[in-house]
Design an enzyme around this catalytic site. Sequence first.
Site, PDB file in Angstrom:
ATOM      1  N   TYR A 101       0.794  -1.252   0.013  1.00  0.00           N
ATOM      2  CA  TYR A 101       0.014   0.051   0.048  1.00  0.00           C
ATOM      3  C   TYR A 101       0.913   1.175  -0.179  1.00  0.00           C
ATOM      4  CZ  TYR A 101      -2.413   4.038   1.551  1.00  0.00           C
ATOM      5  OH  TYR A 101      -2.715   5.526   1.798  1.00  0.00           O
TER       6      TYR A 101
ATOM      7  N   HIS B 128      -3.231   0.427   6.631  1.00  0.00           N
ATOM      8  CA  HIS B 128      -4.156   0.294   5.845  1.00  0.00           C
ATOM      9  C   HIS B 128      -5.356  -0.918   5.854  1.00  0.00           C
ATOM     10  CE1 HIS B 128      -6.124   1.532   1.780  1.00  0.00           C
ATOM     11  NE2 HIS B 128      -5.521   2.715   2.338  1.00  0.00           N
TER      12      HIS B 128
END
Length: 447
Positions: free
Chosen positions: A199, A248
Amino acid sequence: MNRRNLLKIASSATATALVTTKESTAAQQVARATRGTPTPIIKDVQVIATAPAGLRLAVVKILTDQDGLYGYGCATFTQRADLVVAAVDRYLKPFLVGKPADRIDDTWQACYNSSYWRNGPVLNNAISGVDQALWDIKGRQAGMPVYQLLGGKCREAADCYGHAGGAEIQECVDSARQYIAQGFRHVRVQVGVPGMAGYGAGRSGVNVKALHNAPVFEPAAYIRRALKLFEECRKQLGDEIELCHDVHERITPTQAIQMCKDVEQFRLFFFEDPLSPEDIAYYRIIRQQCATPIAMGELFNSPHEWTPLIAERLIDYIRVHVSQAGGLTPCRKMAAFAEHFNVRTAWHGPGDVSPIGHAANVALDLACYNFGVQEYSAFNQRTREVFSNCPVMKDGYLYANEAPGWGIEVDEKAAKKYPFGNEPGERGKLNGGWGEIRKRDGTLIKQ
Ligand code: GCO
Ligand code: MG
């Protein structure tokens, strides 16, 4: 000289002239202070749909019956932007036309309750577009930037963090160095995982072997990699730079508990989204086991998500996506509530927030005492072509532009040059939506 004396000498022409001038000046002052207060009535509600940086942005424009009095609000939910446009066009527009434009909270409550079922991302973003447009109108009427309507400055500017990332650890460290060179005191660091879909970072190496063809992400491999990243950052960048990191929501709750403990040694400024919204009860365990500062909130839509975390002091930074919570009106209440628990703000500020939304972030950043840090994403040249007077970035601080309302005008002709539908790769195929990321065995990862 008081009015009685003035009247005493009112017999002479000069005196009369003096009283008239004084009163006319006073009348002018009153008129100026209450300019535009014949209640503006909502005449039209439009949505500007544009993707100047390849991310779908939705901005509501509310026009009133007073010539030249209108306002803009951010309604950006990039993965379902078309649905927000429809929600505004089909439901909020007929509901609002003919209503007064100067009753912001009442209008918010009416829109919020008009769908009966509420607290969802599509409708909240649609309501945010209306809400922020009404704040813009109020500011334009008053001749003040919105942060002044909220009570004025608690600070000169909003201290920001930028996004440093890289497929390799050294690449991320070098990227962080660039932010430090630009004067940033806070940097978010993210690194890719070789052969996997990390991410906030690039990808390197050949795709790892899996039982499927979707991008792969393995939580344990990411965790090992991230810990090495923080070690290298501290070694090369020192202790002064405030480091943020965004998990995330990609690891299991028990991995999150362990990782929060493991990163404690690196003294991060904040550790973001170690848990998914569905797992926030685990924060009670994390809180008892380590002092790693926690940031959470961009995925929240309902007060039932943020109020317990704040009231139990389970997080340090509330990171709500302002339009996802319904706009400036609910977020200024959230900030005030959080102040009582010494939870500070860190409003969500990525590329899929419009400059109007970033201006709303800055208004809250300046006017709320319990500000923490502001996420910053640079506005590219196309975005600046569509949105004038974007908030100004200098030495890692974001400044309001000091003009009335948000102080931003939207060039609708330019906006049309960047319609939805030209997004690269999978986002284009999925109308701005996200695809899948899976573990090797095919288990879907919440991304
Ligand atoms: C952040 C966020 C974003 C989101 C994006 C979703 O901390 O800025 O996690 O990067 O992934 O806004 O559309
Ligand atoms: Mg995030």
